[in-house]
Design an enzyme around this catalytic site. Structure first.
Site, mmCIF file in Angstrom:
data_model
loop_
_atom_site.group_PDB
_atom_site.id
_atom_site.type_symbol
_atom_site.label_atom_id
_atom_site.label_comp_id
_atom_site.label_asym_id
_atom_site.label_seq_id
_atom_site.Cartn_x
_atom_site.Cartn_y
_atom_site.Cartn_z
ATOM 1 N N GLU A 1 -44.947 26.644 -60.794
ATOM 2 C CA GLU A 1 -46.129 27.318 -60.949
ATOM 3 C C GLU A 1 -46.422 27.396 -62.297
ATOM 4 O OE1 GLU A 1 -45.743 30.067 -56.840
ATOM 5 O OE2 GLU A 1 -45.423 30.763 -58.676
ATOM 6 N N HIS B 1 -57.126 14.750 -47.915
ATOM 7 C CA HIS B 1 -57.816 15.949 -47.613
ATOM 8 C C HIS B 1 -56.657 17.083 -47.168
ATOM 9 C CE1 HIS B 1 -61.335 13.907 -47.611
ATOM 10 N NE2 HIS B 1 -60.821 13.119 -46.955
ATOM 11 N N SER C 1 -38.072 38.126 -56.211
ATOM 12 C CA SER C 1 -38.928 38.920 -56.429
ATOM 13 C C SER C 1 -38.380 40.204 -56.638
ATOM 14 C CB SER C 1 -39.603 39.212 -54.916
ATOM 15 O OG SER C 1 -40.495 40.378 -54.914
ATOM 16 N N LYS D 1 -37.335 36.660 -51.142
ATOM 17 C CA LYS D 1 -38.086 35.741 -51.783
ATOM 18 C C LYS D 1 -37.265 34.592 -52.633
ATOM 19 C CE LYS D 1 -41.926 35.362 -51.837
ATOM 20 N NZ LYS D 1 -42.890 35.993 -52.469
#
Length: 462
Positions: free
Chosen positions: A290, A156, A277, A283
């Site tokens: 992804e 979980h 970024s 970043k």
């Protein structure tokens, strides 16, 4: 351009119909399989006496020249010729004349395309199997370096019990091993020769289908001509297997994304496999992971497209089935691309052992071990579970971990607890004590790695 099938037609097809019907823009990638299959067909026609051996030799020579020219970029395919099969045949007739018109004897584009797609997919299955084997090997190498790297295991997305990074990685090795098995099993059903089925009802010519199967390295021939030309189960089966590969890659990528965040801080991705970024200079984004996660949806969509295309088709061939190739090609290309980039992504990531170990010591991951300790002292498990639950509640109030409680505090929950409890609930001991086959103890994991390497040697031979 006059159509090779246009004898009964009184007018040319509209240009918009040519464009709509044409598949050459995507099935051109089948050129090699189409030509090799045609060579085998020509040799068989000569073997059984349907054409002469000099005619077969002229056809094979002409096809060899066409293949050479295609690979050298000297051929411009025609939309008017519709597909790769008609393009190759048209080129052959232009080059060797009337004898080229004999190649299509006892053959239909229906069994021809089924052959081409099977040959294509057979090779791609082999290549994908090798990519998966390489990825498994990479994960085994990383796992061997991290047999003692303790980290929290989760349920979980909550810290549950301590494991090791090696144990975690081996879970994915199991998934990818099953993926290889599925590809091998799919290949067995792909590797059946459909050529000879004709349009749907075979042919009156005395074909030697087994000869063609041997020439093209097929394990056997199809046993029903209707099924041979209308079957695309093998494409659906691959898309399903490819979807599972993407599920496994996507799950792994999700963990990499989490682990590389400041909130987890378990790993750092290599600069070569990260992006930044355009606005925020600090970043470092896990864009590769992804994008793999996102591309899983493409393969799932390809599977759905194939199933939907087939679900309402009467036997045998229908033009709808032209839609199989783009979905199949996209599924193959996507899975292949993702496997190729995922391996170096994980190979170059830096593991932050201390952060993993610190996380494993938090979140009461040793609570189950305290319960097991009490059971070994004679306390029934359900009672032990309740005792440890109350202990955890007390720790939360006191802002302590279980191993920070004094023996006196622990005694207040159960008189069965003795001084040896601290060794039993130490995180390293919690991992090492789980020696059961398939467990996270280093020696158990090492044995699994050894078995996996033996299995991998067989995969690499596949």
């Amino acid at each position: 351009m006059a159509k090779l099938w246009g004898g009964r037609f009184q007018k040319e097809t509209d240009r918009i119909v040519d464009d709509f019907h044409s598949s050459i823009s995507f099935d051109c990638r089948l050129y090699r399989y189409d030509i090799i299959g045609s060579m085998a067909h020509a040799k068989m026609l000569a073997k059984v006496g349907i054409i002469s051996r000099p005619e077969a030799e002229a056809i094979v020579s002409g096809l060899t020249g066409i293949m050479d020219d295609i690979e050298a970029g000297r051929v411009e395919f025609s939309v008017a010729a519709e597909d790769i099969h008609m393009n190759v045949e048209q080129l052959l007739i232009e080059r060797i004349g009337e004898v080229g018109k004999k190649l299509h004897t006892a053959r239909s584009r229906n069994d021809q395309v089924a052959l081409d797609v099977r040959m294509y997919l057979r090779d791609e299955l082999d290549g994908l199997g090798q990519l998966l084997a390489g990825l498994i090997g990479e994960l085994l190498d990383i796992a061997e370096k991290h047999l003692a790297t303790v980290m929290p295991g989760y349920t979980h997305l909550q810290r549950a019990q301590p494991i090791t990074l090696a144990h975690h990685l081996l879970a994915y090795c199991q998934m990818f091993s099953r993926d290889i098995e599925r590809l091998k099993d799919c290949r067995r059903r792909v590797n059946v020769l459909p050529l000879g089925a004709g349009a749907l009802a075979g042919t009156t010519f005395p074909l030697d289908r087994e000869f063609v199967a041997r020439e093209l390295d097929f394990a056997g021939v199809t046993e029903n001509s209707l099924d041979a030309v209308s079957d695309r189960d093998f494409a659906v089966e691959f898309a399903a297997a490819g979807s599972l590969i993407m599920v496994h890659l996507s799950r792994f990528c999700e963990e990499i994304i989490l682990w590389s965040s400041a909130e987890f801080d378990f790993i750092e991705l290599d600069d070569a496999y990260s992006t930044g970024s355009s606005m925020m200079p600090q970043k470092k984004n896990p864009d590769v992971a992804e994008l793999i996660r996102g591309k899983s949806g493409r393969v799932f969509g390809d599977l759905t497209a194939l199933l939907t295309m087939l679900k309402g088709l009467p036997l045998a061939y229908n033009k709808d089935m032209q839609e199989d190739k783009e979905a199949l090609f996209d599924a193959v290309d996507t899975v292949k691309q993702c496997l190729k980039i995922f391996r170096p992504l994980v190979a170059t990531m830096r593991v932050k052992k201390d952060n993993m170990a610190r996380a494993a010591r938090g979140g009461f991951t040793n609570a189950t071990d305290l319960a097991d300790y009490l059971v070994q002292k004679g306390v029934p498990f359900r009672e032990a579970h309740e005792i440890v639950g109350r202990s955890v509640a007390y720790c939360l109030e006191q802002h302590k971990s279980l191993d920070e409680l004094s023996l006196e505090e622990l005694h207040s929950f159960s008189s069965a607890i003795e001084a040896d409890v601290y060794e039993a609930i130490g995180v390293a001991h919690c991992v090492a004590a789980r020696r059961v086959t398939g467990g996270p103890a280093p020696e158990a994991v090492q044995q699994v790695i050894q078995t996996a390497r033996q299995r991998l040697a067989k995969y690499k031979a596949y």
